[in-house]
Write an enzyme that holds these catalytic residues in place. Structure first.
Site, short mmCIF file in Angstrom:
data_model
loop_
_atom_site.label_atom_id
_atom_site.label_comp_id
_atom_site.label_asym_id
_atom_site.label_seq_id
_atom_site.Cartn_x
_atom_site.Cartn_y
_atom_site.Cartn_z
CG ASP A 173 -0.34 -0.20 2.54
OD1 ASP A 173 0.63 -0.98 2.62
OD2 ASP A 173 -0.79 0.42 3.52
CG ASP A 184 2.06 1.82 7.58
OD1 ASP A 184 1.53 2.91 7.33
OD2 ASP A 184 1.70 0.75 7.06
ZN LIG Z 1 0.31 0.89 5.27
ZN LIG Z 2 2.84 -1.23 6.56
#
Ligand SMILES: [Zn+2]
Ligand SMILES: [Zn+2]
Length: 296
Positions: free
Chosen positions: A64, A205
């Site tokens: 992503d 993240d």
């Molecule tokens: Zn991500």
């Molecule tokens: Zn990630």
């Protein structure tokens, strides 16, 4: 300085949110933080030419955040991109991009400079500094910050009173150099003033950690993931992400001025609940939307 959110979704896109990508425009630079799948189409919708990109900073190699690279590069080739495209990322980035570009037939007409980031300060010019530090996500992941350098400006009222109008002398003052007028040294403190540079940080993240705090420290704008509501705290811990409230705590502890949340889980149709949750801890919070533009 202008920030455009090109994608605000986490791992899975939704009807209204694409994968991660944030564009920072500053003078001649267009720096893209992450390049999730479909980012080039987001550029089209936003009305920005992808050929303007100067640098791409990849936080980590989860799909992503990087699957938009091959398509984007192919389009840049087609559009006759004439600059050297600089791509930065965690150690292993060079190898990964090379194998990624080896998968499909490419004209290889553009010049790409790929750099594995091994030290905190990895780019500097006369206007700004780029830094990165490893975060806590279970894979190699980097948090980034862009810091504009302080600039010295001329106090026009003061120099006018002195009768100082000559370009070269004003230029010297602006550079912080000593200038003499009629045998007397012109006070640098009175004839000039400092405009503080702005700082933008990008932290996604990760679990909250010391390096996230260092990267975010004193930001004018902190862009951070607010993946989940705090009720999913245990889930956030397990998959190594931050809740919106943890992002808010990061903004508060780092003395940031403004927080914009991004990287939202697909389970939230509307993100105002995440904004509300974060605001309990840090008031100046906004949930990003795809194509949202912010001036800093
Ligand atoms: Zn991500
Ligand atoms: Zn990630």
């Amino acid at each position: 300085m202008e920030i455009t959110f090109l994608g605000t979704s986490a791992m899975v896109p939704t009807k209204n949110r694409n994968h991660s990508a944030v564009l920072l425009r500053y003078k001649g630079e267009n720096i893209l933080f992450d390049c999730g799948e479909g980012t080039q189409r987001q550029f089209k919708i936003a009305g920005i030419k992808p050929t303007k990109i100067t640098k791409i900073l990849i936080s980590h190699w989860h799909g992503d955040h990087c699957l938009g690279l091959p398509g984007l590069i192919q389009t840049l080739e087609k559009e006759g991109y004439s600059k050297t495209l600089e791509i930065y990322g965690p150690v292993g980035t060079k190898k990964r991009i090379k194998s990624l570009l080896g998968v499909f037939d490419s004209a290889k007409t553009i010049e790409i400079k790929i750099m594995d980031i091994k030290k905190r300060k990895f780019f500097e010019n006369k206007d700004f500094l780029l830094e990165a530090l490893p975060l806590k996500h279970g894979v190699r992941n980097l948090g980034y910050c862009f810091t504009e350098k302080d600039r010295r400006r001329i106090n026009l009222n003061y120099v006018k009173k002195l009768g100082l109008s000559k370009g070269p002398l004003l230029g010297k003052l602006q550079q912080g150099k000593a200038v003499k007028l009629n045998g007397k040294t012109v006070s640098l403190d009175k004839s000039t003033y400092i405009v503080k540079g702005q700082k933008i940080s990008y932290v996604t993240d990760t679990r909250p950690c010391r390096n996230a705090l260092v990267i975010a420290e004193g930001s004018d704008l902190l862009i951070a993931e607010g993946c989940y509501l705090h009720e999913l705290y245990e889930r956030a811990k397990e998959v190594m992400h931050m809740t919106a409230r943890e992002a808010a705590l990061l903004a508060k502890q780092s003395s940031s001025k403004k927080l914009i949340l991004t990287h939202f889980s697909q389970r939230y149709k509307k993100t105002d609940v995440l904004e509300k949750d974060a605001k309990k801890v840090f008031k100046n919070t906004l949930a990003a939307k795809d194509f949202m533009k912010v001036k800093v």
